[in-house]
Design a protein around this motif. Structure first.
Motif, PDB file in Angstrom:
ATOM      1  N   UNK A 160       0.840  -1.191   0.000  1.00  0.00           N
ATOM      2  CA  UNK A 160       0.000   0.000   0.000  1.00  0.00           C
ATOM      3  C   UNK A 160       0.873   1.238   0.000  1.00  0.00           C
ATOM      4  N   UNK A 161       0.548   2.188  -0.848  1.00  0.00           N
ATOM      5  CA  UNK A 161       1.223   3.479  -0.928  1.00  0.00           C
ATOM      6  C   UNK A 161       0.242   4.551  -0.470  1.00  0.00           C
ATOM      7  N   UNK A 162       0.639   5.346   0.527  1.00  0.00           N
ATOM      8  CA  UNK A 162      -0.258   6.346   1.101  1.00  0.00           C
ATOM      9  C   UNK A 162       0.244   7.769   0.863  1.00  0.00           C
ATOM     10  N   UNK A 163      -0.688   8.693   0.790  1.00  0.00           N
ATOM     11  CA  UNK A 163      -0.383  10.112   0.784  1.00  0.00           C
ATOM     12  C   UNK A 163      -0.391  10.583   2.235  1.00  0.00           C
ATOM     13  N   UNK A 164       0.765  10.564   2.889  1.00  0.00           N
ATOM     14  CA  UNK A 164       0.824  10.898   4.317  1.00  0.00           C
ATOM     15  C   UNK A 164       0.585  12.380   4.578  1.00  0.00           C
ATOM     16  N   UNK A 165       0.695  13.222   3.548  1.00  0.00           N
ATOM     17  CA  UNK A 165       0.445  14.647   3.764  1.00  0.00           C
ATOM     18  C   UNK A 165      -1.019  14.906   4.133  1.00  0.00           C
ATOM     19  N   UNK A 166      -1.908  14.004   3.702  1.00  0.00           N
ATOM     20  CA  UNK A 166      -3.312  14.141   4.061  1.00  0.00           C
ATOM     21  C   UNK A 166      -3.546  13.881   5.547  1.00  0.00           C
ATOM     22  N   UNK A 167      -2.590  13.206   6.201  1.00  0.00           N
ATOM     23  CA  UNK A 167      -2.676  12.976   7.644  1.00  0.00           C
ATOM     24  C   UNK A 167      -1.890  14.026   8.436  1.00  0.00           C
ATOM     25  N   UNK A 168      -1.099  14.816   7.738  1.00  0.00           N
ATOM     26  CA  UNK A 168      -0.327  15.881   8.394  1.00  0.00           C
ATOM     27  C   UNK A 168      -1.115  17.186   8.415  1.00  0.00           C
ATOM     28  N   UNK A 200       2.652  -4.544   3.404  1.00  0.00           N
ATOM     29  CA  UNK A 200       3.674  -3.523   3.635  1.00  0.00           C
ATOM     30  C   UNK A 200       3.126  -2.166   3.210  1.00  0.00           C
ATOM     31  N   UNK A 201       3.475  -1.119   3.972  1.00  0.00           N
ATOM     32  CA  UNK A 201       3.034   0.244   3.665  1.00  0.00           C
ATOM     33  C   UNK A 201       4.237   1.117   3.335  1.00  0.00           C
ATOM     34  N   UNK A 202       4.075   1.960   2.310  1.00  0.00           N
ATOM     35  CA  UNK A 202       5.047   3.001   1.976  1.00  0.00           C
ATOM     36  C   UNK A 202       4.371   4.355   2.153  1.00  0.00           C
ATOM     37  N   UNK A 203       5.040   5.276   2.855  1.00  0.00           N
ATOM     38  CA  UNK A 203       4.554   6.643   2.989  1.00  0.00           C
ATOM     39  C   UNK A 203       5.763   7.553   3.201  1.00  0.00           C
ATOM     40  N   UNK A 204       5.548   8.842   3.145  1.00  0.00           N
ATOM     41  CA  UNK A 204       6.672   9.770   3.281  1.00  0.00           C
ATOM     42  C   UNK A 204       6.945  10.114   4.739  1.00  0.00           C
ATOM     43  N   UNK A 205       5.957  10.654   5.444  1.00  0.00           N
ATOM     44  CA  UNK A 205       6.136  11.065   6.835  1.00  0.00           C
ATOM     45  C   UNK A 205       5.964   9.852   7.743  1.00  0.00           C
ATOM     46  N   UNK A 206       6.910   9.585   8.617  1.00  0.00           N
ATOM     47  CA  UNK A 206       6.752   8.447   9.531  1.00  0.00           C
ATOM     48  C   UNK A 206       5.722   8.737  10.620  1.00  0.00           C
ATOM     49  N   UNK A 207       5.163   7.677  11.195  1.00  0.00           N
ATOM     50  CA  UNK A 207       4.287   7.860  12.345  1.00  0.00           C
ATOM     51  C   UNK A 207       5.053   8.492  13.499  1.00  0.00           C
ATOM     52  N   UNK A 208       6.250   7.961  13.754  1.00  0.00           N
ATOM     53  CA  UNK A 208       7.125   8.477  14.808  1.00  0.00           C
ATOM     54  C   UNK A 208       8.562   8.225  14.379  1.00  0.00           C
ATOM     55  N   UNK A 209       9.497   8.924  15.007  1.00  0.00           N
ATOM     56  CA  UNK A 209      10.911   8.792  14.643  1.00  0.00           C
ATOM     57  C   UNK A 209      11.590   7.704  15.465  1.00  0.00           C
ATOM     58  N   UNK A 210      11.388   7.722  16.775  1.00  0.00           N
ATOM     59  CA  UNK A 210      12.029   6.728  17.646  1.00  0.00           C
ATOM     60  C   UNK A 210      11.044   6.028  18.580  1.00  0.00           C
ATOM     61  N   UNK A 211      10.084   6.800  19.129  1.00  0.00           N
ATOM     62  CA  UNK A 211       9.175   6.258  20.138  1.00  0.00           C
ATOM     63  C   UNK A 211       7.725   6.580  19.771  1.00  0.00           C
ATOM     64  N   UNK A 212       6.811   5.622  19.911  1.00  0.00           N
ATOM     65  CA  UNK A 212       5.406   5.872  19.558  1.00  0.00           C
ATOM     66  C   UNK A 212       4.768   7.015  20.336  1.00  0.00           C
ATOM     67  N   UNK A 213       5.295   7.312  21.551  1.00  0.00           N
ATOM     68  CA  UNK A 213       4.697   8.354  22.383  1.00  0.00           C
ATOM     69  C   UNK A 213       5.438   9.682  22.313  1.00  0.00           C
ATOM     70  N   UNK A 214       6.382   9.819  21.405  1.00  0.00           N
ATOM     71  CA  UNK A 214       7.132  11.073  21.305  1.00  0.00           C
ATOM     72  C   UNK A 214       6.209  12.223  20.906  1.00  0.00           C
TER      73      UNK A 214
END
Length: 301
Positions: A160-168, A200-214
Motif C-alpha cells: 500500500x502506498x499512502x499520501x501521508x500529507x493528508x494525515x499531516x 507492507x506500507x510506503x509513505x513519506x512522513x513516519x508515524x514516529x521517529x524513535x518512540x510511539x509516544x514522542x
C-alpha cells in the motif's frame, strides 16, 4: 545484460500499478527483494548549505550525480530487485516555486536510465504536494508522477502506498482525505483476511521517529492520528511501514508494527551516508539493511 532504460516512467493509475498484474502476483512464489530510497530532493543541498531551506534551491548538480550513481548501481545488481520505490520529496522546490519544473525534468531524465525491467514506484512527499496540499497541487502531482495513493500485489505480498500529507494537514483538501480514508479501510479489510504473505506500507512522513509516544513535530504525525492509524494497521496484520522525510536512518516499533525510516539519497541531516535500503522478503519475515551508494555499487548478491 541490463535492458535499456525506460522510455517513460511508470505511473500508478486507477489506484494500482498495471505492471504488476494481480492475477499473476497474488500467489507467493518464493523470496525476493526490493529497493527503497527516499528524498532525492533536488535542490535541498544548496539550500541547506546556505541556511535557507525555505528556498527552492537554484543548484542540484550534486543530487543529480547521486541519483545517477544510484541508478547505475541498481542496474548492475544481479539478481535484479522486484522494484524500486522512492518514498517522497522527489524534488525540493515547493509547488509554485521558481526551480521546481527544472528539478522535475532533471530527476525524470535521470530515473529513465533505470533498466526498464525494474519498475519504479513513486510516493508523494510534502515537497511534492506542499506542506498544506490543495486539490490543485495533488492533481499536478498525479499528472507528473501518478496516483498519490494506491495498492499493488508483487510476489504474493500486498503493498500500500499512502499520501501521508493528508494525515499531516488536510485543511485545504478534506474531501480528498475522506476519499483516501474510505479507500484505506477497504484495503486494510483485504489485508486482514490474510490472503497475502505479508502486507507492507510506503509513505513519506513516519508515524514516529524513535518512540510511539514522542511529541508531535515536523518529522512525525500528530499523536492521535498516528495511534489511530497504527491500531488499524496492527489489526490488519501489517508489520512494516517504510518512510523517509527525516533525512537520516531511524525507526522503532509499536506492538508488532515496525516503523522504518530511511535516510536520503540527497541531502543528509545526520551522519548517515547517501544510499538506499535493500529489503529481503521471505515467507517468514521481512529483513532490511541500509547501503550507501558506494557500497551498493560493489554489492554482490
Amino acid at each position: 545484460m541490463a535492458e535499456k532504460g525506460q522510455n517513460e516512467l511508470l505511473k500508478a493509475r486507477d489506484r494500482t500499478l498495471s505492471v504488476f498484474r494481480e492475477e499473476e502476483e497474488r500467489e507467493w512464489k518464493g523470496p525476493f527483494y526490493f529497493i527503497q530510497g527516499a528524498d532525492p530532493q533536488f535542490g535541498l543541498m544548496k539550500a541547506y548549505s546556505i541556511g535557507d531551506c525555505s528556498s527552492g534551491g537554484d543548484e542540484w548538480e550534486a543530487e543529480l550525480k547521486l541519483t545517477r550513481q544510484a541508478v547505475e548501481a541498481i542496474n548492475r545488481l544481479n539478481p535484479k530487485p522486484k522494484f524500486v520505490v522512492l518514498c517522497g520529496d522527489l524534488i525540493h522546490g515547493m509547488p509554485g516555486t521558481e526551480w521546481r519544473e527544472a528539478q522535475i525534468r532533471d530527476l525524470r531524465n535521470a530515473l529513465k536510465d533505470l533498466r526498464r525491467d525494474i519498475p519504479l514506484v513513486f510516493v508523494s512527499g510534502n515537497h511534492d504536494l506542499g506542506n498544506t496540499p490543495t486539490p490543485e497541487t495533488i492533481s499536478n502531482y498525479c499528472q507528473q508522477w501518478g496516483d498519490d495513493y494506491f495498492s499493488f500485489w508483487a510476489g504474493g505480498v500486498f503493498f500500500l502506498v499512502l499520501n501521508s500529507q493528508l494525515y499531516f494537514d488536510a485543511s485545504q483538501c478534506s474531501e480528498l482525505k475522506a476519499a483516501q480514508d474510505a479507500w484505506l479501510e477497504q484495503q486494510l479489510a483485504m489485508a486482514e483476511k490474510k490472503q497475502c504473505r505479508h502486507a507492507v506500507v510506503f509513505q513519506h512522513i513516519p508515524f514516529f521517529v524513535n518512540e510511539p509516544e514522542e511529541d508531535h513535530n515536523y518529522f512525525n504525525l500528530e499523536k492521535a492520528v498516528r495511534h489511530e492509524l497504527m491500531e488499524k494497521f496492527c489489526r490488519a496484520g501489517i508489520k512494516t511501514v517504510f518512510s523517509g522525510h527525516l533525512h537520516k536512518n531511524a525507526g522503532g516499533t509499536y506492538k508488532d508494527l515496525n516503523m522504518v525510516i530511511s535516510s536520503a539519497i540527497g541531502c543528509q541531516l545526520g551522519e548517515d551516508p547517501h544510499g538506499v535500503r535493500l529489503v529481503w522478503v521471505t515467507a517468514e519475515k521481512i529483513d532490511h539493511k541500509y547501503y550507501s551508494i558506494s557500497e551498493l555499487s560493489f554489492l554482490k548478491l
